[in-house]
Design a protein around this motif. Structure first.
Motif, PDB file in Angstrom:
ATOM      1  N   ASN A 200      -1.322   4.288  -1.316  1.00  0.00           N
ATOM      2  CA  ASN A 200      -2.660   4.080  -0.778  1.00  0.00           C
ATOM      3  C   ASN A 200      -2.546   4.113   0.748  1.00  0.00           C
TER       4      ASN A 200
ATOM      5  N   GLN B 154     -10.340   2.684   3.214  1.00  0.00           N
ATOM      6  CA  GLN B 154     -10.914   3.655   2.283  1.00  0.00           C
ATOM      7  C   GLN B 154     -12.435   3.437   2.228  1.00  0.00           C
TER       8      GLN B 154
ATOM      9  N   ARG C 132       0.832  -1.207   0.000  1.00  0.00           N
ATOM     10  CA  ARG C 132       0.000   0.000   0.000  1.00  0.00           C
ATOM     11  C   ARG C 132       0.870   1.262   0.000  1.00  0.00           C
TER      12      ARG C 132
ATOM     13  N   SER D 235      -6.932   9.235  -4.779  1.00  0.00           N
ATOM     14  CA  SER D 235      -6.798   8.334  -5.927  1.00  0.00           C
ATOM     15  C   SER D 235      -8.045   8.297  -6.790  1.00  0.00           C
TER      16      SER D 235
END
Length: 753
Positions: A564, A675, A559, A710
């Motif tokens: 992320n 997320q 990640r 993102s």
């Protein structure tokens, strides 16, 4: 009259000492003995000879017939040498004119040329046109009698200029390794100086008492300390540096630098995960440690020169070497990810609250000198094991009080405040990292250059390092630069997110790697492998199918590579003392539980960070702990420093330099690991509620983006900015929070209600 030196550790003011060489109290028997010796025949004869030499110097060395006379200690001249050795041999007097016409005016020039025969032969044959016979005779005389006389003349010149010519005969009897019998030269004095430098003060006094008369011991000791050490390319090494351009170190320091314990610092980034936000933040603790060693030498030598003590003094040279060793070794105990390793991983995840990197540094320093023979020999020769550890750890201002009047005693105390200053935090460690860390992004980060501040520093008689009163703004700039770097660089919200992810990954892999045992037992051998390279070690592990912790750690690193990262939810900054205290009383763990419970999520799904940012003295004005001085004219117009002691006077001095009313702040920051939009909103509302009900906050908090970066542009929600703290904040959604819409020309605009 007693001893003729001003140093209170001398024979007339001899002091009893503890095993570490520190002066405790004057010794009455030694005072009595010194007075008797001073009134002895030997003492009177020495003073008489010194008076004769001084009188001869005052008269310009004139004989009764008013002709110039060379002083007793002056070395032989070129004219005397050629005329003395020309009688009964080949006539060498005629060579004087030829030699002088070709630039040779001094005998010592010929002696130096004779050390390389080819140079002397080239001079005689090609320039002076001297025949072969005279050349060979000149070479023979220069390499025997002339060289000996020249070296003895150098020694006599050195002693005579300091009124100690009568010691020449005593020095010829000194036994030193590799010394020609009957010839004691200035180079031998340098060798004696180097030998004494490795001994304690008591041993040095005993050794000198065996060489010279006790009446002259202290003056001769000071004279030895004033000999400039002979430098060559093999006595030092140059290291290139991005901050100081080039740094010079004695080669003996590399017995510490070139060890596994110090070289490990090359694999530790100074700023932890900051390089993932600021790509230029890749400098290491190795660079920083060398910078601290270099800056410590400069700082201490500036203090020495201000105190009127010779930089080549034996004790000064010893302290300089110990300070450089302390600078090189002061960060040995740091782990990967900078301070996050200690505070987040060791304290929070492992629960080892008492562990600190300073203790580990001392442990590794002992391990270094026990497992590296050369380093152990150097530190033992300097008698500095305990001293270096105290320099690294820092000592309380009440420790090691100055007990003598000579400036060297104040300098000894000041040396403990160079690398780690417990009085006020103004030390070379901080001065180096402020410069080095700001070079990460030189056009956007605050800079600081400590050069001027170091030049205007001096040591008070009590050993405290004080600064000129006109440098108050420079001190204020230093502490302000520290505060701003913490705000902008060290606690950047994305940096904190990366550090939290790396710490979680390390914790997941800690069982498979046996990290708890290494840290808890302070296993030095195992700790050497705890560097930033541990990321790659975890990534390359092949047993992830057997160990779920390794698998989860690999997922976190994946990640990080894809950016992320944990999402920033919200933050709030407290700057009032009572609010900070209330927040600290709750604690990070309880806040984590309360937010998770209010949001209906697992406590492991969120990260709560509590960062306290201050100017170096927590909630107090750091300038209150810094000493300042003014210069006052003394006898003969010579200025001396007077410390500003009055509370009102000092308050007036610093009042205009720093006008802040609050000196520290505490920032609460919340991150969410997943997320998930619903969880994001729930955690944000829960944090909002806790601020309002538990911490009694009435104004707005800063909140993060609702949609991950993102996401595609039409999926993003603009940053919320400051969210008002009222019960129905989410229900009364403002218009500017509506999703943007695409216009006919392809642009995005804010939707209207």
């Amino acid at each position: 009259m007693g001893c003729r030196c001003s140093r209170c550790c001398g024979c007339a003011k001899r002091a009893s000492q503890d095993p570490n060489g520190r002066v405790l109290k004057p010794s009455a028997p030694d005072l009595k003995k010194a007075e008797l010796m001073d009134s002895s025949t030997t003492g009177e004869a020495n003073r008489k000879r010194d008076a004769e030499e001084a009188e001869a110097a005052a008269e310009g060395y004139k004989t009764p017939d008013n002709k110039a006379k060379r002083p007793k200690w002056a070395p032989q001249t070129l004219h005397d040498f050629l005329h003395t050795h020309g009688q009964g041999l080949s006539n060498l007097q005629h060579l004087e004119e030829q030699l002088r016409n070709n630039g040779v005016h001094e005998l010592h020039t010929l002696v130096r040329l004779a050390e390389t025969p080819s140079q002397l032969e080239s001079l005689c044959k090609n320039f002076c046109k001297i025949d072969e016979g005279d050349t060979q005779l000149l070479k023979k005389l220069l390499t025997t009698d002339a060289a000996r006389d020249q070296k003895r003349g150098d020694l006599a010149d050195w002693l005579g200029r300091h009124g100690l010519l009568h010691l020449e005969e005593q020095l010829q009897k000194v036994s030193l390794p590799d010394r020609r019998e009957g010839i004691f030269t200035l180079d031998d004095a340098r060798q004696l100086q180097a030998m004494l430098r490795t001994q304690s003060r008591q041993d040095r006094d005993d050794c000198l008492s065996a060489i010279v008369h006790p009446v002259d011991r202290c003056r001769f000791s000071d004279l030895l300390g004033s000999i400039p050490p002979r430098q060559s390319d093999k006595t030092f090494r140059i290291v290139s540096d991005r901050i100081y351009d080039s740094m010079s170190f004695d080669r003996e320091l590399f017995s510490f630098i070139d060890t596994p314990q110090v070289q490990r610092l090359r694999r530790l980034k100074q700023l932890g995960a900051c390089h993932l936000v600021y790509p230029g933040a890749v400098h290491t603790r190795f660079e920083h440690s060398l910078g601290v060693a270099y800056l410590s030498k400069i700082a201490f030598e500036n203090l020495v020169m201000k105190s009127g003590v010779s930089v080549t003094d034996v004790e000064v040279q010893r302290l300089v070497r110990l300070l450089q060793i302390a600078g090189v070794c002061h960060d040995l105990g740091h782990g990967p990810y900078s301070h996050t390793f200690e505070h987040a991983f060791v304290h929070r995840h492992l629960g080892l609250k008492e562990w600190c990197h300073e203790d580990m540094s001392l442990k590794l320093f002992e391990y270094l000198i026990d497992n590296n023979t050369t380093a152990g020999e150097v530190i033992d020769a300097l008698n500095g094991r305990t001293t270096v550890k105290e320099m690294i750890e820092g000592i309380d201002p009440t420790q090691h009080r100055v007990v003598g009047d000579h400036p060297i005693f104040a300098l000894e105390r000041a040396a403990y405040d160079i690398v780690n200053n417990k009085r006020n935090g103004l030390d070379t460690d901080k001065m180096d990292y402020l410069q080095r860390d700001a070079s990460t992004s030189p056009n956007s980060l605050p800079k600081y250059n400590p050069g001027r501040l170091l030049r205007f520093a001096t040591v008070m008689p009590d050993g405290e390092i004080c600064y000129n009163s006109k440098e108050v703004p420079a001190v204020a700039e230093l502490v302000q630069t520290r505060f701003r770097l913490f705000k902008i660089l060290y606690t950047h919200r994305k940096t904190l997110a990366f550090e939290a992810m790396k710490t979680d990954a390390l914790f997941q892999a800690s069982k498979a790697l046996g990290l708890r045992r290494i840290i808890e037992e302070k296993d030095c051998e195992g700790y050497l492998h705890l560097t930033d390279n541990i990321d790659d070690i975890i990534r390359q592990r092949q047993d992830s199918f057997c160990d779920p912790g390794i698998q989860r750690a690999k997922e976190l690193f994946r990640r990080i590579d894809c950016r992320n990262i944990y999402r920033f939810v919200a933050e709030y900054v407290f700057d009032k003392k009572e609010d900070i205290q209330l927040c600290e009383n709750l604690g990070v763990d309880e806040l984590n539980e309360l937010i998770a419970k209010g949001a209906g999520v697992c406590p492991s799904d969120i990260v709560v960070d509590m960062s306290k940012i201050h100017h170096g003295s927590k909630d107090k004005n750091p300038l209150d702990f810094v000493g300042f001085y003014t210069e006052t004219a003394g006898e003969g117009g010579v200025p001396y420093a007077v410390k500003i002691e009055g509370e009102a006077e000092k308050r007036n001095l610093i009042s205009g330099a720093h006008t802040k009313s609050r000196w520290q702040e505490l920032r609460l920051l919340v991150l969410i690991k997943e997320q998930d939009e619903n969880k994001f909103d729930a955690v944000q509302n829960a944090f909002n509620s806790i601020l309002r009900h538990k911490l009694h906050v009435t104004d707005a908090m800063v909140v993060g983006q609702r949609t991950p970066m993102s996401a595609t542009p039409h999926q993003r929600t603009p940053e919320i900015g400051r969210l008002p703290l009222h019960p129905h904040a989410q229900e009364q959604r403002p218009t500017d929070l509506l999703p943007p819409v695409r216009t006919h020309d392809g642009q995005f605009r804010q939707a209207s209600s």
